[in-house]
Design an enzyme around this catalytic site. Structure first.
Site, mmCIF file in Angstrom:
data_model
loop_
_atom_site.group_PDB
_atom_site.id
_atom_site.type_symbol
_atom_site.label_atom_id
_atom_site.label_comp_id
_atom_site.label_asym_id
_atom_site.label_seq_id
_atom_site.Cartn_x
_atom_site.Cartn_y
_atom_site.Cartn_z
ATOM 1 N N ASP A 96 0.892 -1.101 0.244
ATOM 2 C CA ASP A 96 0.032 -0.098 0.079
ATOM 3 C C ASP A 96 0.989 1.254 -0.045
ATOM 4 O O ASP A 96 1.558 1.516 0.919
ATOM 5 C CB ASP A 96 -0.784 0.026 1.353
ATOM 6 C CG ASP A 96 -1.859 1.129 1.182
ATOM 7 O OD1 ASP A 96 -3.077 1.102 1.076
ATOM 8 O OD2 ASP A 96 -1.311 2.408 1.680
ATOM 9 N N HIS B 295 -7.774 9.776 -1.108
ATOM 10 C CA HIS B 295 -7.007 9.833 0.243
ATOM 11 C C HIS B 295 -7.716 10.628 1.219
ATOM 12 O O HIS B 295 -7.689 9.898 2.535
ATOM 13 C CB HIS B 295 -5.448 10.420 -0.101
ATOM 14 C CG HIS B 295 -4.494 9.905 0.741
ATOM 15 N ND1 HIS B 295 -3.126 9.833 0.588
ATOM 16 C CD2 HIS B 295 -4.411 9.396 2.116
ATOM 17 C CE1 HIS B 295 -2.655 9.647 1.279
ATOM 18 N NE2 HIS B 295 -3.321 9.123 2.449
ATOM 19 N N TYR C 205 2.894 10.008 -0.616
ATOM 20 C CA TYR C 205 4.306 9.184 0.236
ATOM 21 C C TYR C 205 5.747 9.481 -0.521
ATOM 22 O O TYR C 205 6.558 9.181 -0.128
ATOM 23 C CB TYR C 205 4.083 7.765 0.353
ATOM 24 C CG TYR C 205 2.924 7.323 1.058
ATOM 25 C CD1 TYR C 205 1.921 8.312 1.840
ATOM 26 C CD2 TYR C 205 2.327 5.905 1.055
ATOM 27 C CE1 TYR C 205 0.978 7.883 2.613
ATOM 28 C CE2 TYR C 205 1.373 5.698 1.834
ATOM 29 C CZ TYR C 205 0.477 6.531 2.523
ATOM 30 O OH TYR C 205 -0.433 6.217 3.305
ATOM 31 N N LYS D 19 -2.974 6.124 -4.013
ATOM 32 C CA LYS D 19 -4.086 6.935 -3.584
ATOM 33 C C LYS D 19 -3.912 8.280 -4.372
ATOM 34 O O LYS D 19 -2.827 8.844 -4.597
ATOM 35 C CB LYS D 19 -4.064 7.273 -2.129
ATOM 36 C CG LYS D 19 -4.106 5.921 -1.206
ATOM 37 C CD LYS D 19 -3.872 5.943 0.351
ATOM 38 C CE LYS D 19 -3.554 4.762 0.849
ATOM 39 N NZ LYS D 19 -2.110 4.582 0.981
#
Length: 279
Positions: A49, A112, A54, A79
């Protein structure tokens, strides 16, 4: 509930999603994320994931490619970030995510955060429905959506989200939201299942862990699974990635599950979804 590291739950569209995976929130792009993913895959994880926010999708994709594991044997989630919401923006952001990962499809794509102040998640959802119908995503869902966000989305959605990934741990059980998701066949998934370590000193947790010869973290991850919540603990340490997955050789009693459920304080370690802004 007899499970192993490859066990799956079946989403409402028939796609099988592993109950257990590796999360890579705050894992640095480059060697750190590549090593984390590599160690997880070598140990038998099938579910990774990540997210555009990120900033490590490229490393995730490289590690998967280098693993030699056929793409169709893995379940990869990313996401849509807040500033990229909107119909056209979602399509463009998704294509960027695929390029970063070096893949031609995703298993799961999530919005998200709802970001109510900009109120674009319904436009984003329409774009995700198109990508889903076009076969570029096997399942679509949301993250950090409360019941009222889901109610609002479902008024106009043609496709009911398959997953809602939320902060979930014994201090934040979100029972009402969990019940809502079950009613609508939306699979709940836990991020920050260990509350960033803040929960591990709970006396009752230590007591249960000692009884089973397990760590407090392993007890919580097992509790997630027995509550039928997909869980994706993050780690950058090889021994911890292995240890986190060592939760399939014991089972909590119903009394122990109830004891952990009773630790709920409605206490978050992350932002409240009603207050999360674009950045």
């Amino acid at each position: 509930m007899t499970l192993n590291l490859q066990s799956t739950t079946t989403l409402h569209n028939g796609v099988k999603m592993p109950w257990f995976g590796l999360g890579v929130f705050k894992v640095q792009e480059g060697e750190e994320v590549k090593n984390s993913v590599k160690w997880a895959l070598e140990h038998g994880y099938k579910h990774i994931d990540t997210a555009a926010a990120y900033k490590n999708e490229q490393g995730v994709g490289e590690a998967i490619k280098e693993s030699g594991i056929p793409r169709e044997e893995l379940f990869v989630t990313s996401k849509l970030w807040n500033g990229n919401q909107g119909y056209d923006e979602t399509i463009a952001a998704f294509e960027t995510t695929l390029q970063q990962l070096g893949m031609d499809y995703l298993d799961l794509y999530l919005i998200h955060w709802p970001v109510p102040e900009q109120n674009k998640y319904k436009e984003s959802w329409k774009a995700m429905e198109k990508l889903y119908h076009d076969g570029k995503i096997r399942a679509i869902g949301v993250s950090n959506f409360k019941e009222h966000h889901l109610d609002d989305l479902l008024q106009e959605a043609d496709v009911v989200p398959m997953v809602n990934q939320v902060e979930y741990h014994p201090h934040l059980t979100q029972k009402s939201l969990h019940d809502y998701c079950k009613k609508h066949q939306i699979q709940l998934e836990a991020w920050s299942p260990l509350k960033q370590g803040e929960i591990l000193s709970e006396p009752v947790l230590k007591e249960i862990a000692e009884r089973h010869g397990k760590s407090p973290a392993q007890v919580i991850l097992r509790w997630d699974l027995q509550n039928e919540v997909v869980t994706i603990p993050k780690s950058v340490k090889q021994h911890r990635i292995h240890e986190n997955a060592d939760v399939f050789d014991f089972e909590l009693s119903q009394q122990e599950v109830d004891q952990l459920n009773q630790l709920n304080k409605d206490e978050r370690v992350g932002p409240d979804p009603d207050e999360m802004n674009i950045t």
